[in-house]
Design a protein around this motif. Sequence first.
Motif, PDB file in Angstrom:
ATOM      1  N   PHE A 256     -10.285   4.710  52.971  1.00 51.99           N
ATOM      2  CA  PHE A 256     -11.718   4.934  52.810  1.00 51.99           C
ATOM      3  C   PHE A 256     -12.443   3.601  52.692  1.00 51.99           C
ATOM      4  N   ASP A 257     -13.724   3.638  53.059  1.00 55.42           N
ATOM      5  CA  ASP A 257     -14.584   2.460  52.996  1.00 55.42           C
ATOM      6  C   ASP A 257     -15.209   2.415  51.607  1.00 55.42           C
ATOM      7  N   HIS A 258     -14.809   1.428  50.823  1.00 52.08           N
ATOM      8  CA  HIS A 258     -15.257   1.329  49.432  1.00 52.08           C
ATOM      9  C   HIS A 258     -16.750   1.029  49.327  1.00 52.08           C
ATOM     10  N   ARG A 259     -17.374   0.630  50.411  1.00 54.95           N
ATOM     11  CA  ARG A 259     -18.817   0.419  50.389  1.00 54.95           C
ATOM     12  C   ARG A 259     -19.571   1.748  50.279  1.00 54.95           C
ATOM     13  N   VAL A 260     -18.939   2.838  50.685  1.00 54.57           N
ATOM     14  CA  VAL A 260     -19.615   4.139  50.729  1.00 54.57           C
ATOM     15  C   VAL A 260     -19.219   5.013  49.542  1.00 54.57           C
ATOM     16  N   VAL A 261     -17.935   5.100  49.247  1.00 52.03           N
ATOM     17  CA  VAL A 261     -17.452   5.954  48.160  1.00 52.03           C
ATOM     18  C   VAL A 261     -16.476   5.179  47.293  1.00 52.03           C
ATOM     19  N   ASP A 262     -16.212   5.724  46.118  1.00 52.27           N
ATOM     20  CA  ASP A 262     -15.246   5.138  45.197  1.00 52.27           C
ATOM     21  C   ASP A 262     -13.929   5.909  45.253  1.00 52.27           C
ATOM     22  N   GLU A 265     -13.646   9.818  44.270  1.00 54.11           N
ATOM     23  CA  GLU A 265     -14.119  10.762  45.289  1.00 54.11           C
ATOM     24  C   GLU A 265     -13.141  10.845  46.446  1.00 54.11           C
ATOM     25  N   ALA A 266     -12.641   9.694  46.898  1.00 51.75           N
ATOM     26  CA  ALA A 266     -11.681   9.690  47.994  1.00 51.75           C
ATOM     27  C   ALA A 266     -10.405  10.432  47.600  1.00 51.75           C
ATOM     28  N   ALA A 267      -9.973  10.280  46.357  1.00 56.66           N
ATOM     29  CA  ALA A 267      -8.782  10.990  45.885  1.00 56.66           C
ATOM     30  C   ALA A 267      -9.008  12.498  45.869  1.00 56.66           C
ATOM     31  N   GLU A 268     -10.219  12.929  45.528  1.00 54.35           N
ATOM     32  CA  GLU A 268     -10.527  14.354  45.558  1.00 54.35           C
ATOM     33  C   GLU A 268     -10.499  14.889  46.988  1.00 54.35           C
ATOM     34  N   VAL A 269     -10.974  14.083  47.931  1.00 54.87           N
ATOM     35  CA  VAL A 269     -10.922  14.501  49.332  1.00 54.87           C
ATOM     36  C   VAL A 269      -9.476  14.662  49.780  1.00 54.87           C
ATOM     37  N   LEU A 270      -8.643  13.664  49.479  1.00 55.61           N
ATOM     38  CA  LEU A 270      -7.236  13.740  49.868  1.00 55.61           C
ATOM     39  C   LEU A 270      -6.545  14.910  49.179  1.00 55.61           C
ATOM     40  N   GLY A 271      -6.829  15.104  47.895  1.00 52.56           N
ATOM     41  CA  GLY A 271      -6.226  16.225  47.175  1.00 52.56           C
ATOM     42  C   GLY A 271      -6.680  17.573  47.720  1.00 52.56           C
ATOM     43  N   GLY A 272      -7.956  17.653  48.128  1.00 50.21           N
ATOM     44  CA  GLY A 272      -8.453  18.892  48.699  1.00 50.21           C
ATOM     45  C   GLY A 272      -7.791  19.227  50.020  1.00 50.21           C
ATOM     46  N   ILE A 273      -7.573  18.206  50.864  1.00 50.97           N
ATOM     47  CA  ILE A 273      -6.895  18.438  52.145  1.00 50.97           C
ATOM     48  C   ILE A 273      -5.449  18.853  51.905  1.00 50.97           C
ATOM     49  N   LYS A 274      -4.787  18.201  50.975  1.00 51.42           N
ATOM     50  CA  LYS A 274      -3.409  18.567  50.633  1.00 51.42           C
ATOM     51  C   LYS A 274      -3.325  20.027  50.198  1.00 51.42           C
ATOM     52  N   GLN A 275      -4.216  20.438  49.297  1.00 50.22           N
ATOM     53  CA  GLN A 275      -4.188  21.816  48.814  1.00 50.22           C
ATOM     54  C   GLN A 275      -4.485  22.804  49.934  1.00 50.22           C
ATOM     55  N   ALA A 276      -5.455  22.472  50.779  1.00 53.59           N
ATOM     56  CA  ALA A 276      -5.823  23.382  51.866  1.00 53.59           C
ATOM     57  C   ALA A 276      -4.680  23.558  52.864  1.00 53.59           C
ATOM     58  N   LEU A 277      -3.921  22.498  53.118  1.00 55.13           N
ATOM     59  CA  LEU A 277      -2.783  22.610  54.026  1.00 55.13           C
ATOM     60  C   LEU A 277      -1.631  23.371  53.379  1.00 55.13           C
ATOM     61  N   GLU A 278      -1.378  23.092  52.095  1.00 54.71           N
ATOM     62  CA  GLU A 278      -0.244  23.734  51.430  1.00 54.71           C
ATOM     63  C   GLU A 278      -0.489  25.216  51.182  1.00 54.71           C
TER      64      GLU A 278
END
Length: 337
Positions: A256-262, A265-278
């Motif tokens: 992720f681009d740290h200029r846009v998000v911290d 938030e990026a960890a929540e996005v990755l965790g959400g994709i993981k959960q949605a796939l699993e």
Amino acid sequence: MSSAQPAGPTRPTTAAATDTATGGSATATGTAEVVPPARQRRHTLYFLDEIRSFAPVHLDTEVDMTAVLAHRAAARADGTRYSLVSYVLLTAGRVLARHPEANAAIRGRLRPRVARYPSVAGKLVLDRRLDGRRVVLATVVPDLDRADLDTVQQQIDRHRGEDASARPEVAPLRRLHRLHPALGLLAYRATVRPLRARAGRIGTFAVSSLGHAPVDGFHSVGGTTITLGVGRVVDRVVARDGRPAVAPVLRLNLTFDHRVVDGAEAAEVLGGIKQALEEFPVHLPPGATSSAGLTADGGTDDTAGTAGGDVTAATDGSAATDDSDAADAPGPAVTAR
């Protein structure tokens, strides 16, 4: 009296002598060929120049793909074939729709501006050939916050074929390649820099897959705030209910681009994709998976969108492919990424 010997070893002065000193062939002759980079790869150089201001941070996780592979096998039994990257694009699109701060882009240094987009567009990076030269291109799949799995796969299937040379979509890319490099860089910047148009040209997030190769994980910068790196699916030992078990595991990486998000938030996005796939397709709205009767069991009442984007000239340094079977995935296109 013997003739005087040199005080130390003499320095090799020929290519053959150098080869001998380094263990190479003493009969090797010739010099290295020094030429400009291939014209077909100029957009890659323009892209790399453009992303110098990117501030990358890398995250990774492992995803149990049991549910996805079961869904994929059931669909194949009904005559429908889905690539694994289609599942990643679909689930990432739905997750990013819930994270508008990450579905964004930034431009500028002294007076930066951030654009947040009302829909989610995913760029799939591809390994293709253009005039016999291996290059990196991409296609943009729009409206992933509304599309279903069939629509995503249809967009990918539109551009099948390894050689992109004959496709009409590459005409603008060829015009870019014919420009003097200084003018080509300016033209590339004029294409990708406008924030309002960027979503349709390079997507709001990117997916690059090396799942066809023995690559477990990798990180790349796709020119978007979020870039997903997809490795291969491999049977691994996992813990289930406190006991070891074997499951198909995907290494999923997020840059992720740290200029846009911290990071949170990026960890929540990755965790959400993981959960949605699993838990696929539980977290998708009804009808979001396919038209073949394999639907989700809950969620909001979304309507399926249409995916009609072009393929874009792209590169992030990775040989990205669709890893389904023979790796048939999209070919090249028009707008530079």
